[in-house]
Design an enzyme around this catalytic site. Structure first.
Site, mmCIF file in Angstrom:
data_model
loop_
_atom_site.group_PDB
_atom_site.id
_atom_site.type_symbol
_atom_site.label_atom_id
_atom_site.label_comp_id
_atom_site.label_asym_id
_atom_site.label_seq_id
_atom_site.Cartn_x
_atom_site.Cartn_y
_atom_site.Cartn_z
ATOM 1 N N LYS A 118 0.834 -1.214 0.000
ATOM 2 C CA LYS A 118 0.000 0.000 0.000
ATOM 3 C C LYS A 118 0.860 1.251 0.000
ATOM 4 O O LYS A 118 0.490 2.269 -0.582
ATOM 5 C CB LYS A 118 -0.945 -0.002 1.206
ATOM 6 N N LYS A 211 -8.317 -12.944 -8.887
ATOM 7 C CA LYS A 211 -9.596 -13.096 -8.195
ATOM 8 C C LYS A 211 -10.475 -11.859 -8.407
ATOM 9 O O LYS A 211 -9.975 -10.774 -8.707
ATOM 10 C CB LYS A 211 -9.397 -13.413 -6.718
ATOM 11 N N LYS A 214 -12.709 -5.512 -6.274
ATOM 12 C CA LYS A 214 -13.168 -4.182 -6.632
ATOM 13 C C LYS A 214 -12.031 -3.291 -7.099
ATOM 14 O O LYS A 214 -12.194 -2.458 -7.971
ATOM 15 C CB LYS A 214 -13.842 -3.557 -5.416
#
Ligand code: TRP
Length: 345
Positions: A118, A211, A214
């Site tokens: 991140k 996978k 979003k």
């Protein structure tokens, strides 16, 4: 706190999709329905939600909306052993985090894979900084777990390292201060416990090697639970397949086709091997897509009807009652810690 505790965090600010539904929501709902012998904590980690930038204006409502999705999916609100709550409504989470922070190394947090990932994403985007909150994320997660003496925590692979850290900090504190915390079960024991629900991965409709998620910022790859049914059907019709022109359930060689077969089984609640046998060897991908598109449409129409009949006030009342009960439980653990570190007598 006599029952063994199973605890799970439901993200606050994500739009939930059918991958979440079949992979995470249904398994925990099944657990809640069938296992009176456990205490089941389902909470929304709302304080975690802005460790990376979000729309703060919609956070509060989205938290409630996601809880309603769980109720529509079958979460029983009438069971005494099931607790739903919001992290920020239990101040002990923040307080325990601070105390644990003072026994956690910066290097330890710096090495967390999710933090590193991140961090890179943030520093390569404009106008963002890497916050202390992001670095501290795993400590807050440890507090979430340790306050309730949770034994079992179903998490995806991306959260396994945080679970390991939770065990580490619990053992470290116990070694220094005596028996403060229940140490959550090891990864191995967790896997054994949750084995039935493992391995379910709905894949992206556009890039079936990955996978369904979003964050791909490709809306065509994901079926959200609040998608309009006909738009969702169109996403299925344009799903990526392959050029082998023969239907086989083989997730490695034919990930797109296998994903469609898997969706069909889940959406129609039929055994995977029966679905596979029905379609095995056929050559029309269009026909398979048509069947999945219809099943998706029907599933969403049914689900959204259930969602619109969820009683908001009932959810709020239950939430508030559970938050009172959870404050009691959490404060007991917090007080024990406060005494141990010398803040209380
Ligand atoms: N970090 C978890 C996730 O991203 C959410 C979470 C926060 C959580 N606190 C938790 C999960 C405690 C389990 C236990 O999915």
């Amino acid at each position: 706190m006599d029952k063994t505790v199973i605890l799970t965090g439901l993200r606050a600010n994500n739009d939930l999709h059918i991958g979440n539904y079949f992979g995470a929501m249904l398994p925990i709902i099944k657990m809640a329905k069938n296992h009176d012998e456990y205490q089941i904590n389902l909470f929304v980690p709302d304080l975690h939600s802005f460790t990376t930038p979000i729309d703060h204006g919609s956070l509060y409502e989205q938290t409630l909306a996601n809880l309603r999705l769980f109720v529509a999916a079958g979460l029983p609100l009438d069971k005494a052993n099931v607790y739903i709550y919001r992290q920020s409504f239990i101040p002990a989470h923040s307080e325990l985090t601070w105390i644990l922070d003072c026994f956690t190394g910066i290097g330890e947090m710096n090495r967390m894979t999710q933090f590193k990932d991140k961090q890179v994403k943030l520093t390569t985007s404009v106008d963002t900084r890497v916050s202390m909150g992001l670095l501290n994320y795993p400590v807050l997660m440890a507090a979430d777990i340790l306050l309730y003496s949770a034994a079992y925590i179903p998490v995806g692979d991306d959260q396994k390292q945080h679970l390991e850290f939770t065990r580490d900090i619990a053992m470290r504190m116990n070694a220094k201060f005596g028996d403060l915390f229940v140490v959550p079960k090891s990864a191995e024991e967790q896997n054994k416990f949750f084995s039935l629900d493992q391995g379910l991965r709905i894949r992206s409709l556009v890039e079936p090697e990955k996978k369904m998620s979003k964050s791909e910022d490709n809306d065509k790859s994901v079926i959200f639970l609040n998608d309009q049914p006909d738009i969702a059907s169109r996403k299925i019709m344009s799903a990526t397949t392959d050029s082998l022109n023969q239907i086989n359930y083989n997730p490695t060689k034919q990930p797109g086709v296998s994903n469609l077969l898997q969706l069909l089984a889940l959406l129609t609640a039929q055994p995977q091997n029966e679905i596979n046998a029905n379609w095995q060897g056929k050559t029309s991908y269009g026909e398979l897509k048509q069947a999945v598109a219809e099943a998706t449409n029907k599933f969403l129409v049914d689900f959204q009807a259930k969602l619109s009949s969820v009683n908001h006030q009932e959810v709020i009342s239950r939430l508030e009652a559970n938050e009172t009960a959870m404050n009691d439980q959490a404060n007991q653990t917090l007080q024990k810690v406060q005494r141990a570190v010398g803040l209380r007598q």
